[in-house]
Design a protein around this motif. Structure first.
Motif, mmCIF file in Angstrom:
data_model
loop_
_atom_site.group_PDB
_atom_site.id
_atom_site.type_symbol
_atom_site.label_atom_id
_atom_site.label_comp_id
_atom_site.label_asym_id
_atom_site.label_seq_id
_atom_site.Cartn_x
_atom_site.Cartn_y
_atom_site.Cartn_z
ATOM 1 N N GLN A 169 0.732 -1.146 0.018
ATOM 2 C CA GLN A 169 -0.009 0.034 0.005
ATOM 3 C C GLN A 169 0.783 1.274 -0.017
ATOM 4 O O GLN A 169 1.757 1.294 0.676
ATOM 5 N N THR A 170 0.292 2.358 -0.603
ATOM 6 C CA THR A 170 1.086 3.624 -0.426
ATOM 7 C C THR A 170 0.076 4.504 -0.257
ATOM 8 O O THR A 170 -1.211 4.333 -0.632
ATOM 9 N N VAL A 171 0.502 5.952 0.461
ATOM 10 C CA VAL A 171 -0.227 7.049 0.544
ATOM 11 C C VAL A 171 0.617 8.241 0.036
ATOM 12 O O VAL A 171 1.390 8.320 0.243
ATOM 13 N N THR A 172 -0.380 9.058 -0.833
ATOM 14 C CA THR A 172 0.298 10.094 -1.368
ATOM 15 C C THR A 172 -0.453 11.467 -0.889
ATOM 16 O O THR A 172 -1.657 11.515 -1.022
ATOM 17 N N GLN A 173 0.209 12.338 -0.564
ATOM 18 C CA GLN A 173 -0.271 13.803 -0.306
ATOM 19 C C GLN A 173 0.398 14.754 -1.167
ATOM 20 O O GLN A 173 1.637 14.882 -1.055
ATOM 21 N N SER A 174 -0.344 15.250 -2.075
ATOM 22 C CA SER A 174 0.366 16.090 -3.412
ATOM 23 C C SER A 174 0.585 17.501 -2.818
ATOM 24 O O SER A 174 1.108 18.306 -3.750
ATOM 25 N N GLN A 175 -0.010 18.144 -1.615
ATOM 26 C CA GLN A 175 0.394 19.435 -1.302
ATOM 27 C C GLN A 175 1.174 19.364 0.064
ATOM 28 O O GLN A 175 0.891 19.350 1.138
ATOM 29 N N PRO A 176 2.377 19.646 -0.185
ATOM 30 C CA PRO A 176 3.402 19.768 0.787
ATOM 31 C C PRO A 176 2.960 21.146 1.835
ATOM 32 O O PRO A 176 3.323 20.741 2.921
ATOM 33 N N GLU A 177 2.620 22.013 1.388
ATOM 34 C CA GLU A 177 2.252 22.949 2.128
ATOM 35 C C GLU A 177 1.144 23.701 1.684
ATOM 36 O O GLU A 177 0.983 23.872 0.500
ATOM 37 N N MET A 178 0.078 24.322 2.619
ATOM 38 C CA MET A 178 -1.115 25.113 2.172
ATOM 39 C C MET A 178 -1.290 25.961 3.361
ATOM 40 O O MET A 178 -0.738 26.050 4.536
ATOM 41 N N SER A 179 -2.056 27.154 2.981
ATOM 42 C CA SER A 179 -2.237 28.381 4.117
ATOM 43 C C SER A 179 -3.973 28.634 3.716
ATOM 44 O O SER A 179 -4.354 28.538 2.611
ATOM 45 N N VAL A 180 -4.476 29.141 4.577
ATOM 46 C CA VAL A 180 -5.887 29.560 4.672
ATOM 47 C C VAL A 180 -6.138 30.518 5.472
ATOM 48 O O VAL A 180 -5.342 30.654 6.604
ATOM 49 N N GLN A 181 -6.916 31.296 5.404
ATOM 50 C CA GLN A 181 -7.469 32.708 6.345
ATOM 51 C C GLN A 181 -8.179 31.859 7.378
ATOM 52 O O GLN A 181 -9.130 31.202 7.210
ATOM 53 N N GLU A 182 -8.050 32.577 8.506
ATOM 54 C CA GLU A 182 -8.934 32.219 9.586
ATOM 55 C C GLU A 182 -10.424 32.534 9.040
ATOM 56 O O GLU A 182 -10.755 33.359 8.435
ATOM 57 N N ALA A 183 -11.287 31.163 9.729
ATOM 58 C CA ALA A 183 -12.780 31.391 9.443
ATOM 59 C C ALA A 183 -13.029 30.797 8.082
ATOM 60 O O ALA A 183 -14.268 30.535 7.778
#
Lengths: 113, 115
Positions: A2-16
């Motif tokens: 089995q393998t698991v991939t997460q393609s987004q190393p970093e993300m940011s979001v505004q509060e709320a």
């Protein structure tokens, strides 16, 4: 294997605001379990949400919900009403009935004030 | 109820030295796991156990040995430490029963440095 991939190393979001973290996996099994874990700067691993593959209904836990697409082998995490305390590394994980847990490489999420 | 505890929290070893990390859980969980976490990577499974007296290899077992003589304890041994084993080590446990089956509860981690 089995393998698991997460393609987004970093993300940011505004509060709320709302943010979605992606996860894909590969397995030949039909029944299994998927998880999202959170690791804040304290280093402690904290369970966010759990999904059983044989359940078609998407899991929800307060502001956290998943979009589980079994045929596409996709398991994304949606965080609504983001809070500063949501800033952390987020890991997607797979297990076949508790044996051989596999974690993805993680997505670093920053919630901006 | 302490959950999952790990001993020690920090350790510095010289190349070639040996040591044992202790993991203990008080939740009567059947399954226990040892992981390592390196910078920029997720957790990688070293060894795991599905019950007292049983162990199995994970993704990165080389250079490590484990034992599960008691249900509540899971020991991780390094016989001859190498710099490549510098990492943060996490222990976890889970139950195979109930509504929260296979959810892992983690210890606080052990930071090991091999010089």
């Amino acid at each position: 294997a089995q393998t698991v991939t997460q393609s987004q190393p970093e993300m940011s979001v505004q509060e709320a605001e709302t943010v979605t973290l992606s996860c894909t996996y590969d397995t030949s099994e039909s029944n299994y379990y998927l998880f999202w874990y959170k690791q804040p700067p304290s280093r402690q691993m904290i369970l966010v949400i759990r999904q059983e593959a044989y359940k078609q209904q998407n899991a929800t836990e307060n502001r956290f919900s998943v979009n589980f697409q079994k045929a596409a082998k996709s398991f994304s995490l949606k965080i609504s009403d983001s809070q500063l305390g949501d800033t952390a590394m987020y890991f997607c994980a797979f297990t076949f009935y508790g044996q051989n847990f596999v974690f993805g490489p993680g997505t670093r999420l920053s919630v901006l004030p | 109820n302490a959950g999952v505890t790990q001993t020690p929290k920090f350790r510095v070893l010289k190349t070639g030295q040996s040591m044992t990390l202790l993991c203990a859980q008080d939740m009567n969980h059947e399954y226990m796991y040892w992981y390592r976490q390196d910078p920029g990577m997720g957790l990688r499974l070293i060894h795991y156990s599905v019950g007292e007296g049983t162990t199995a290899k994970g993704e990165v077992p080389d250079g490590y040995n484990v034992s599960r003589l008691k249900k509540q304890n899971f020991l991780l041994g390094l016989e001859s430490a190498a710099p490549s084993q510098t990492s943060v080590y996490f222990c976890a446990s889970s139950s195979r029963q109930g509504l929260r089956s296979y959810e892992q509860y983690f210890g606080p981690g052990t930071r090991l440095t091999v010089t």
